[in-house]
Design a protein around this motif. Structure first.
Motif, PDB file in Angstrom:
ATOM      1  N   MET A   1       6.955  10.369  -1.441  1.00  0.00           N
ATOM      2  CA  MET A   1       6.195   9.194  -1.852  1.00  0.00           C
ATOM      3  C   MET A   1       6.140   8.190  -0.701  1.00  0.00           C
ATOM      4  O   MET A   1       7.157   7.879  -0.090  1.00  0.00           O
ATOM      5  N   ILE A   2       4.939   7.703  -0.414  1.00  0.00           N
ATOM      6  CA  ILE A   2       4.752   6.704   0.628  1.00  0.00           C
ATOM      7  C   ILE A   2       4.710   5.321  -0.030  1.00  0.00           C
ATOM      8  O   ILE A   2       3.897   5.067  -0.909  1.00  0.00           O
ATOM      9  N   LYS A   3       5.606   4.457   0.417  1.00  0.00           N
ATOM     10  CA  LYS A   3       5.656   3.098  -0.110  1.00  0.00           C
ATOM     11  C   LYS A   3       5.387   2.108   1.013  1.00  0.00           C
ATOM     12  O   LYS A   3       5.728   2.368   2.166  1.00  0.00           O
ATOM     13  N   VAL A   4       4.774   0.993   0.661  1.00  0.00           N
ATOM     14  CA  VAL A   4       4.422  -0.029   1.646  1.00  0.00           C
ATOM     15  C   VAL A   4       5.068  -1.346   1.239  1.00  0.00           C
ATOM     16  O   VAL A   4       4.874  -1.825   0.114  1.00  0.00           O
ATOM     17  N   LEU A   5       5.849  -1.897   2.157  1.00  0.00           N
ATOM     18  CA  LEU A   5       6.424  -3.227   1.970  1.00  0.00           C
ATOM     19  C   LEU A   5       5.584  -4.189   2.797  1.00  0.00           C
ATOM     20  O   LEU A   5       5.691  -4.237   4.017  1.00  0.00           O
ATOM     21  N   ASP A   6       4.714  -4.922   2.121  1.00  0.00           N
ATOM     22  CA  ASP A   6       3.731  -5.785   2.775  1.00  0.00           C
ATOM     23  C   ASP A   6       4.075  -7.233   2.464  1.00  0.00           C
ATOM     24  O   ASP A   6       3.968  -7.675   1.320  1.00  0.00           O
ATOM     25  N   SER A   7       4.484  -7.970   3.494  1.00  0.00           N
ATOM     26  CA  SER A   7       4.889  -9.353   3.273  1.00  0.00           C
ATOM     27  C   SER A   7       4.679 -10.160   4.544  1.00  0.00           C
ATOM     28  O   SER A   7       4.785  -9.624   5.652  1.00  0.00           O
ATOM     29  N   VAL A   8       4.378 -11.438   4.374  1.00  0.00           N
ATOM     30  CA  VAL A   8       4.070 -12.303   5.511  1.00  0.00           C
ATOM     31  C   VAL A   8       5.267 -12.411   6.453  1.00  0.00           C
ATOM     32  O   VAL A   8       6.430 -12.191   6.051  1.00  0.00           O
TER      33      VAL A   8
END
Length: 412
Positions: A1-8
């Motif tokens: 599973m590919i997960k993305v942690l997207d945060s400023v």
């Protein structure tokens, strides 16, 4: 599973990821990690023995850096995987992975963490077009339906061939080369690694404005976003409020009077349209910015495209201070905090991703958002300055398009 942690920027992404790895390692000591970062100061250097941030902050996990012992760092990486080490690598080495590395990582069930999205699609420039034409015309390489290039040169070469087109042969074996628009070779990262690994985490900001996001889509590799706050990061809104309070966009009247077009300060504009008077006008605006706000060496950093740097250098922002940093910083710089005390920035670029990559994605049915990409690159550059410490910072954005994008980002 590919997960993305997207945060400023500034919400603690890297610290959060390090904490996650530490916790998983305590609970599952046999679990191994491959951490891929942009620079050696993050991941360390196996040849010099210099430790990166990951070695300093996670000493108990004993992250090893690939070492070149004469056969290249890729072979050093393979040795570390076989030994079952936690490994840190650069984006550059990650782009060189071959089928053996991919299979070793899959067989040993590594947890892959990619810090900052990689450019998974680029123009392949290692072979001249005239040589590509020769290979196509003689049947050394063959174009399949969909554009993928297949090596067919074994009938012309020996098994131990190590000549001019060896890299083309190896990339064909990975399924990484595509013929696009009947004129250019495109390199695409082989999707097998991310397809087959059970744990992949991409740590970034504004992921939808990246080439990597488009690459995942054209390869039908689904991904899901992680809730940053649930992951333990600071709420985006808190950081955005701090940035809004401290970042001042300065737009002098003399800049408005120049009436630069929306495409001004882009690569093509500089190459084909910029006049001597416009260069001089931009220099005057930047020099006036320094004088008006009483900025000295060590206060301001600036950028433009490297091949335009000498044309835009002016009084007050050209010389390197004694024992100081160069005021000029490459426009695509990320992940350095050397300029954290600089209280002003001059931004003289208009950012667009190159047409080859974007048209390649569009030929596969994925639209690339140039504004999203440009905003991402700009705000990460501005973050190099003192705004990262929550201190007041002034910015001069020469391009009207980029200025509007920054204002839109702040007001979103």
């Amino acid at each position: 599973m590919i997960k993305v942690l997207d945060s400023v920027m500034g919400t603690g992404k890297t610290t959060g990821v390090f904490n996650m790895m530490r916790d998983i390692s305590k609970e599952h000591p046999d679990k191994k990690f491959l951490y891929v970062g942009l620079f050696l100061q993050e991941v360390g250097d196996g040849n010099s023995g210099i430790e990166g941030r990951i070695q300093k902050e996670l000493p108990e996990m004993k992250f090893r850096m690939p070492k070149n012992t004469g056969e290249g760092k890729l072979e050093g990486l393979k040795r570390l995987i076989k030994l079952g080490c936690n490994i840190s690598s650069t984006h550059s080495l990650f782009g060189m992975f071959d089928l053996e590395v991919v299979q070793l990582l899959v067989d040993n069930n590594y947890h892959l963490i990619i810090d900052e999205a990689v450019d998974a699609i680029t123009t392949y420039k290692e072979v001249k077009k005239s040589d590509i034409d020769i290979m196509l015309n003689t049947g050394v390489i063959v174009k399949e339906e969909g554009g993928r290039i297949v090596w067919n040169g074994d009938q012309f070469t020996t098994e131990d061939y190590d000549g001019k087109f060896l890299e083309v042969k190896e990339l064909c074996a990975l399924g990484s080369l595509y013929w696009h628009n009947d004129e250019v070779l495109v390199w695409e990262y082989p999707p097998k690694l991310l397809e087959m690994l059970s744990d992949v985490l991409i740590v970034t900001y504004m992921f939808e404005g990246s080439i990597m996001s488009g690459w995942l889509k054209i390869n039908n590799l689904p991904y899901e976003y992680i809730d940053p706050v649930a992951f333990g990061l600071m709420d985006n809104q808190i950081v955005m409020d701090m940035i809004r309070e401290n970042l001042t966009i300065v737009t002098p009247k003399m800049l408005k009077d120049m009436k630069l077009s929306g495409s001004s300060l882009g690569v093509n504009w500089f190459e084909k349209k910029a006049t001597k008077e416009q260069y001089q006008g931009i220099k005057r605006v930047m020099e006036a910015f320094l004088n008006t706000h009483k900025l000295r060496a060590g206060d301001v950093f600036w950028t433009t495209f490297l091949n335009r740097k000498s044309r835009l250098e002016g009084i007050g922002y050209t010389r390197v201070p004694k024992d100081g940093l160069s005021p000029f910083l490459a426009w695509n710089t990320k992940a350095t905090n050397d300029y954290r005390d600089y209280k002003a920035c001059m931004y003289a670029v208009n950012v667009f991703k190159t047409p080859t990559e974007t048209s390649y994605l569009e030929s596969k049915g994925v639209t690339f958002d140039q504004d999203h990409y440009a905003t991402s690159m700009m705000v990460q550059f501005l973050w190099r300055g003192c705004i990262r410490q929550g201190k007041p910072m002034k910015v001069l954005i020469i391009s009207e398009r980029m200025r509007n994008l920054l204002e839109g980002w702040l007001n979103d």
